[in-house]
Design a protein around this motif. Sequence first.
Motif, PDB file in Angstrom:
ATOM      1  N   THR A  22       0.832  -1.210   0.000  1.00  0.00           N
ATOM      2  CA  THR A  22       0.000   0.000   0.000  1.00  0.00           C
ATOM      3  C   THR A  22       0.861   1.253   0.000  1.00  0.00           C
ATOM      4  OG1 THR A  22      -1.798  -1.121   1.185  1.00  0.00           O
ATOM      5  CG2 THR A  22      -1.773   1.284   1.253  1.00  0.00           C
ATOM      6  N   TYR A  24       3.923   1.481  -1.163  1.00  0.00           N
ATOM      7  CA  TYR A  24       4.530   1.577  -2.496  1.00  0.00           C
ATOM      8  C   TYR A  24       3.526   2.112  -3.515  1.00  0.00           C
ATOM      9  CZ  TYR A  24       8.908  -0.743  -1.310  1.00  0.00           C
ATOM     10  OH  TYR A  24      10.150  -1.036  -0.787  1.00  0.00           O
ATOM     11  N   LYS A  25       2.274   1.697  -3.409  1.00  0.00           N
ATOM     12  CA  LYS A  25       1.255   2.201  -4.319  1.00  0.00           C
ATOM     13  C   LYS A  25       1.170   3.723  -4.249  1.00  0.00           C
ATOM     14  CE  LYS A  25      -1.883  -1.807  -4.044  1.00  0.00           C
ATOM     15  NZ  LYS A  25      -3.207  -2.263  -3.536  1.00  0.00           N
ATOM     16  N   THR A  28       4.766   5.475  -5.135  1.00  0.00           N
ATOM     17  CA  THR A  28       5.114   5.278  -6.541  1.00  0.00           C
ATOM     18  C   THR A  28       4.247   6.129  -7.440  1.00  0.00           C
ATOM     19  OG1 THR A  28       5.833   3.003  -6.131  1.00  0.00           O
ATOM     20  CG2 THR A  28       5.328   3.592  -8.401  1.00  0.00           C
ATOM     21  N   LEU A  29       2.954   6.149  -7.180  1.00  0.00           N
ATOM     22  CA  LEU A  29       2.035   6.932  -8.010  1.00  0.00           C
ATOM     23  C   LEU A  29       2.307   8.430  -7.867  1.00  0.00           C
ATOM     24  CD1 LEU A  29      -0.310   6.799  -9.958  1.00  0.00           C
ATOM     25  CD2 LEU A  29      -1.880   6.840  -7.997  1.00  0.00           C
ATOM     26  N   ILE A  85       3.012   0.513 -12.747  1.00  0.00           N
ATOM     27  CA  ILE A  85       2.337   0.925 -11.514  1.00  0.00           C
ATOM     28  C   ILE A  85       1.020   0.163 -11.344  1.00  0.00           C
ATOM     29  CG2 ILE A  85       1.209   2.864 -10.348  1.00  0.00           C
ATOM     30  CD1 ILE A  85       3.301   4.690 -11.691  1.00  0.00           C
ATOM     31  N   LEU A  88       1.097  -2.924  -9.345  1.00  0.00           N
ATOM     32  CA  LEU A  88       1.102  -2.810  -7.892  1.00  0.00           C
ATOM     33  C   LEU A  88      -0.304  -2.975  -7.331  1.00  0.00           C
ATOM     34  CD1 LEU A  88       3.543   0.210  -7.352  1.00  0.00           C
ATOM     35  CD2 LEU A  88       3.886  -2.120  -6.513  1.00  0.00           C
ATOM     36  N   PHE A  89      -1.298  -2.675  -8.163  1.00  0.00           N
ATOM     37  CA  PHE A  89      -2.692  -2.771  -7.737  1.00  0.00           C
ATOM     38  C   PHE A  89      -3.320  -4.103  -8.137  1.00  0.00           C
ATOM     39  CE2 PHE A  89      -1.641   1.662  -7.882  1.00  0.00           C
ATOM     40  CZ  PHE A  89      -2.350   2.250  -6.845  1.00  0.00           C
ATOM     41  N   ALA A  96       1.899  -8.241  -7.508  1.00  0.00           N
ATOM     42  CA  ALA A  96       2.054  -6.997  -6.750  1.00  0.00           C
ATOM     43  C   ALA A  96       3.361  -6.985  -5.973  1.00  0.00           C
ATOM     44  CB  ALA A  96       0.873  -6.817  -5.801  1.00  0.00           C
TER      45      ALA A  96
END
Length: 287
Positions: A22, A24-25, A28-29, A85, A88-89, A96
């Motif tokens: 979470t 990293y999400k 990263t975004l 990206i 990751l989701f 992920a």
Amino acid sequence: MDHLRQINPFAKRESHSSTSITTYKILTLLTWVLSVVTSIYYDTTDDVPHNIWHKNYAFYSGFTQNSVITSIYFVILFILQLGYIAHLFSSDSAVASAAASVGSHFIVNNILHAVFVFLFVNSHFVWAEIILIINFINLTSLYFRHNTYPRFIHAPAVSGPLAWTFVALYWNGAIMVPHQHSLVARIFANVFVWSILVYGGFFIIIYKDYTMGFALSVLSASLGVAQFFRQVIAFQWIFAFTIMSVLFVFTLLIAVPAWTGRELPWGGRASATTEPADAERAPLLGE
């Protein structure tokens, strides 16, 4: 040591917790948006003195890039990064987790890229070079520690940014050095441009990495076009197109067998019976 490894964001891990993914999400975004917005703004701004390509042509050197080709390179890279990206989701925890494994280095790359662009357009070329060196170390570390992940991770998060950072070291470095239009500077440019071929050849031959070959061949083409339109009677554009051609041909010699699962021309091999999932990891698996 185990405790230090657990809190080290750059440590190599086989799996990641849901909390870690979470984080990293989000990071990263956010940093990807920062990198993209900064690049687009200074690529298209009407504030001419602070436009990337105004600086590129105003400080012409033996490593000046073509604005159209390099901009297309970044558009494609940013789109591929958005695809990375998205993984990751993924609801698949293995996918992920694999994407999160390179997250720390990718986040650092995004921040450093945005800082570099800001410094470059404001003519702080020495500081910009220092940022490039730091990011080159960051991405090189990422490459050698995480070079067997699938292409959806490797190309947008590793090889694409690393290829650009390597070329940018020369691009910005040539601007940074005084008297970049002198005969001595041109001779040095004629010599050091071949390092692109050596660098790309290393990854193609040793790691069978055609993604790096494609990236460097495109950036070499950008260099060649810019040099040709600036000075037709010169060695630099001839050298750049030669480098592009050699990299592209050798890249195809690696890429085609990797896509079809056949034997590689030299060095490592790809089994003809390789499953599609293994083929997806194939640019870097010189077994």
